[in-house]
Every structure is written in structure tokens, then in C-alpha cells.
Write a protein that holds these residues in place. Sequence first.
Motif, mmCIF file in Angstrom:
data_model
loop_
_atom_site.group_PDB
_atom_site.id
_atom_site.type_symbol
_atom_site.label_atom_id
_atom_site.label_comp_id
_atom_site.label_asym_id
_atom_site.label_seq_id
_atom_site.Cartn_x
_atom_site.Cartn_y
_atom_site.Cartn_z
ATOM 1 N N VAL A 136 0.757 -1.148 0.185
ATOM 2 C CA VAL A 136 0.085 -0.004 0.099
ATOM 3 C C VAL A 136 0.920 1.523 -0.051
ATOM 4 N N ASP A 137 0.692 2.240 -1.016
ATOM 5 C CA ASP A 137 1.542 3.386 -0.945
ATOM 6 C C ASP A 137 0.637 4.536 -1.046
ATOM 7 N N TYR A 138 1.142 5.506 -0.186
ATOM 8 C CA TYR A 138 0.331 6.802 0.027
ATOM 9 C C TYR A 138 1.331 7.915 0.344
ATOM 10 N N THR A 139 1.022 8.997 -0.454
ATOM 11 C CA THR A 139 1.932 10.334 -0.330
ATOM 12 C C THR A 139 1.002 11.407 0.272
ATOM 13 N N PRO A 140 0.920 12.054 1.372
ATOM 14 C CA PRO A 140 0.023 13.112 1.760
ATOM 15 C C PRO A 140 -0.332 13.935 0.640
ATOM 16 N N SER A 141 0.548 14.314 -0.137
ATOM 17 C CA SER A 141 0.577 15.393 -1.122
ATOM 18 C C SER A 141 -0.308 14.966 -2.090
ATOM 19 N N ASP A 142 -0.521 13.624 -2.328
ATOM 20 C CA ASP A 142 -1.383 13.007 -3.541
ATOM 21 C C ASP A 142 -2.890 12.855 -3.098
ATOM 22 N N GLU A 143 -3.541 13.051 -3.896
ATOM 23 C CA GLU A 143 -4.945 12.645 -3.806
ATOM 24 C C GLU A 143 -5.422 11.162 -4.285
ATOM 25 N N VAL A 144 -4.606 10.392 -4.141
ATOM 26 C CA VAL A 144 -4.705 9.035 -4.719
ATOM 27 C C VAL A 144 -3.802 7.786 -3.538
ATOM 28 N N LEU A 145 -4.454 6.760 -3.317
ATOM 29 C CA LEU A 145 -3.816 5.717 -2.550
ATOM 30 C C LEU A 145 -3.682 4.616 -3.670
ATOM 31 N N ARG A 146 -2.552 4.007 -3.557
ATOM 32 C CA ARG A 146 -2.155 3.013 -4.653
ATOM 33 C C ARG A 146 -2.075 1.598 -3.779
ATOM 34 N N VAL A 147 -2.672 0.563 -4.279
ATOM 35 C CA VAL A 147 -2.374 -0.830 -3.754
ATOM 36 C C VAL A 147 -2.160 -1.596 -4.745
ATOM 37 N N ARG A 148 -1.014 -2.694 -4.354
ATOM 38 C CA ARG A 148 -0.566 -3.574 -5.418
ATOM 39 C C ARG A 148 -0.604 -4.800 -4.824
ATOM 40 N N GLY A 149 -0.879 -5.882 -5.600
ATOM 41 C CA GLY A 149 -1.066 -7.381 -5.385
ATOM 42 C C GLY A 149 -1.754 -8.473 -6.479
ATOM 43 N N LYS A 150 -1.916 -9.516 -6.050
ATOM 44 C CA LYS A 150 -2.149 -10.455 -7.194
ATOM 45 C C LYS A 150 -3.711 -10.836 -7.242
ATOM 46 N N THR A 151 -3.996 -10.936 -8.491
ATOM 47 C CA THR A 151 -5.449 -11.232 -8.735
ATOM 48 C C THR A 151 -5.859 -12.428 -8.000
ATOM 49 N N VAL A 152 -7.144 -12.618 -7.564
ATOM 50 C CA VAL A 152 -7.410 -13.814 -6.706
ATOM 51 C C VAL A 152 -8.985 -14.184 -7.517
ATOM 52 N N GLU A 153 -9.486 -13.434 -8.291
ATOM 53 C CA GLU A 153 -10.709 -14.079 -9.007
ATOM 54 C C GLU A 153 -10.481 -13.900 -10.625
ATOM 55 N N PRO A 154 -11.101 -14.907 -11.334
ATOM 56 C CA PRO A 154 -10.888 -15.043 -12.693
ATOM 57 C C PRO A 154 -11.461 -13.797 -13.420
ATOM 58 N N ASN A 155 -10.717 -13.300 -14.561
ATOM 59 C CA ASN A 155 -11.147 -12.274 -15.318
ATOM 60 C C ASN A 155 -10.721 -12.644 -16.895
ATOM 61 N N GLU A 156 -11.753 -12.336 -17.725
ATOM 62 C CA GLU A 156 -11.421 -12.613 -19.250
ATOM 63 C C GLU A 156 -10.183 -11.950 -19.681
ATOM 64 N N TYR A 157 -9.635 -10.857 -19.280
ATOM 65 C CA TYR A 157 -8.362 -9.968 -19.586
ATOM 66 C C TYR A 157 -7.096 -10.485 -18.800
ATOM 67 N N VAL A 158 -7.465 -10.824 -17.571
ATOM 68 C CA VAL A 158 -6.225 -10.855 -16.514
ATOM 69 C C VAL A 158 -6.183 -12.279 -16.040
ATOM 70 N N PRO A 159 -4.917 -13.064 -16.175
ATOM 71 C CA PRO A 159 -4.808 -14.203 -15.585
ATOM 72 C C PRO A 159 -4.888 -14.173 -14.045
ATOM 73 N N MET A 160 -5.411 -15.371 -13.603
ATOM 74 C CA MET A 160 -5.163 -15.468 -11.937
ATOM 75 C C MET A 160 -3.776 -15.414 -11.454
ATOM 76 N N GLN A 161 -3.664 -14.916 -10.372
ATOM 77 C CA GLN A 161 -2.238 -14.681 -9.595
ATOM 78 C C GLN A 161 -1.366 -13.491 -10.580
ATOM 79 N N SER A 162 -1.980 -12.877 -11.370
ATOM 80 C CA SER A 162 -1.092 -11.602 -12.197
ATOM 81 C C SER A 162 -1.094 -10.397 -11.044
ATOM 82 N N TYR A 163 -0.002 -9.873 -11.211
ATOM 83 C CA TYR A 163 0.253 -8.636 -10.358
ATOM 84 C C TYR A 163 -0.612 -7.566 -11.064
ATOM 85 N N HIS A 164 -1.107 -6.678 -10.179
ATOM 86 C CA HIS A 164 -1.611 -5.289 -10.774
ATOM 87 C C HIS A 164 -1.538 -4.231 -9.598
#
Length: 405
Positions: A84-112
Amino acid sequence: MKLLKQSFEKDKSGATTLIPQDKEDLWQLYNLIQTGDEIKLSTSRNVKKTQGGAGTSASSGSSGKDKGKTERVNLTLKLKIENVDYTPSDEVLRVRGKTVEPNEYVPMQSYHTAEVQLNSKPFTLYKEEWDEISYGIIVKACSIEDKAEIGAVVMEEGVAHICLITDNMTVLRNKIEKSIPRKRRGEGGGGQHDKALDKFYNMVSTTMMRNFDFNKLKVIILASPGFTANALYKYMLAIAAKESNGASGATNAISENEKRSVITNKSKFIIAHSSTGYLHGLEEVLKDSSIQSKLRDTQFARETLIFDEFQRTLNADDDRAWYGPTEAAKAVELGAVKYLMITDTLFRSDDLGVRKHYIQLGEEVKKTGGEVLIFSSLHESGEQLNQLTGVAVLLTYPVPDLDED
């Protein structure tokens, strides 16, 4: 923070659906979202369109032989969070992890990497356990009363706007309007003008009591052109000082507890000048450098005072001030803690055991009548506490040799 759905109980697993509405909400989410949590949200990703029309993620290692162009696709993903990445000057919070549900565009366990943005689409956060800290963050972030540290009344004769102010938002709780007749020439005290003003001040006072918790608020601003704000302040102190059996009918709406609250917290009141009694007058007051200085001094005032007391006691070396994980745990076990001071950094530890340890310490301190204070690492006192391991205690009585095995 806007709470759309909640399906969890304290100390159990479950999920909540939220929309952050201001920068303070992003800071609360940074403290709430932990490594190992799962999040479901709308995001976008570069996807390579194949000849058959199906898509594959551009970053999923598809063969260079695949023909087709890369497009940016909006989609919904569920991620198991690793960072989890957050800089107070930004107006956005970034999260990074692996997909845990199937999606037609993104394979399981892909980083995003996805962004949680202000006033955007909702997201759903899943936790294996909603501990006391997490539960408290949700309660505070979704309640304007708990988030607000400043109460304000901007007014002029016959009109008053009663507001609660957070770091990033002003919420109008009530507007009062009353016709005030002009003061006639030769009309002494007790005339129609003065009687109408008394009723107006009483309406404003009782409405403030209903909307403000004076004990929780750190500052109450009364602003007006001329002397109206000062007159309201004097009126409130006057009726608060009266005994209930001597109060006039106009003051009966104010209870004895409310009267005591006014007297106890009278030092929190700031009288300010505004050019108007309407809301843009409050904006003018909040931009005033002298008012901003007073607000900065009071925002973390209690934490700063207690930390100053801790430092003085530590320098006096009378065995009532200790810092360090082991020393704090020993003091809690003895039931000797008056104040347990912890930085929010410890509650963001990737080690779930560390987080649970400090939650348990806090619960034990509360059972013995002590108080737990969580210091913000964005404030100077929090930074200083971080330099002293991030945890410290001020004891009710001296306990020597806590630093010995």
C-alpha cells in the motif's frame, strides 16, 4: 468517508464497501488497509487484443507472435494486497497485489497496481479479522462528528450558520434565522430589539449544544461582523453560570450537564471577525493567518502536552516514564500505566502479530483505567515517539528497573 455496505462484526471476518471523500479519508484508508487483505475495485489495464477478439494482459507474458493491438480496458479486479502506497501530497492511494478471481482479460495470480481515488467508484475491502483498530477507523471515518475537531458559528444579527469542520471539509449542521426589529430611538434595555436578540442568542446556544460535543471538539470558532459573536459568547457564559433553579424560562432548554460543558471548555472558544454572517465569512476567517496559527496549536494539543509531560518525567529519571516494547509490556502487565503512547506506524506493520500485540496492550490499559493515545507519524510528536521505538508509557507510580531482564 461514505459507507455503502457493511457485512462484518468486530473481531470477525467480513467486508465493507466505501467511497473516500477527502484527503483525510485516504490517510485513514492507509492505516486501515493491510498486507494480506483483499480489495475489489474498478481499475484499468493495458490489454492486447488478439485476432479472435479475446484479450490477454499486456504484462502477463503473452507471446510476441500474438497479433493485435494493445488497448486500455476498464475492468473490475479482486486483489490480495501486498503493498500500500500513499503520499500525503497526492490525492490517490495505490494498492498492489495479485488477482484472486478469474477475469477474461487478466490471468489469476497476475500482479496489478490499482488506485483508490477521491469521490470515484466504490471499492470493497475484505479482512480475515476486523480488529479494534480497524473497526474504530471505519466508525471514525464514516462519522462527521468523530472526524470533526473544530466547531464554528458564523453569524450576524438574526442569522447564524452552525458548522463542523474537518481537515478538508466544512459541514453545515444548522441554519438559524430570526427577525430582529430595529432598535428605536430612546428604547432602553428590555425593548423589543433586545428581547428578540436574547431569543436569537438562546436559539443559537441550544442548537450548538445539540450539534457540538464540546468535550471532543478542540476549538469552537464564533465569527461575526461587529460584536455579535462576542455577545453570543458572553450570553452562553452567563446562562451557564446560573443555577438551574434560578434560570429564566429562556434557558430551561439547556441542561446542567450542558452548562458545565460550556464552563469547562470555555478556553476552546475563539472570537473572530468576519465581513458577513454567511458561509463565505467562515472561509475568510479560516484563511486568516492568526486563526490558522491557533488551529495548528490546538489540533494535536493534547497529544503534544502529554508527550511533553512524558519527556519531562523521563529527564527527571523518577521511574515513571519508560519507552520500548519490553518496558511497555511489563508496565501494562503490572497495571501501572496512566498513558500508553503508540505511533500509527506500529499499526501499519506487515507483521499481523505486532499489530495484535499492541491492540491487546491497549485493551489491557483501558481495563485498568489508563488511556491509549495513537500518535500520527505526520506530526512532530509522532516523529519523536517513532525515534523512541514508537511506544512509550507514563506510569501512575514509579516502577524501577523495567529495562532489566
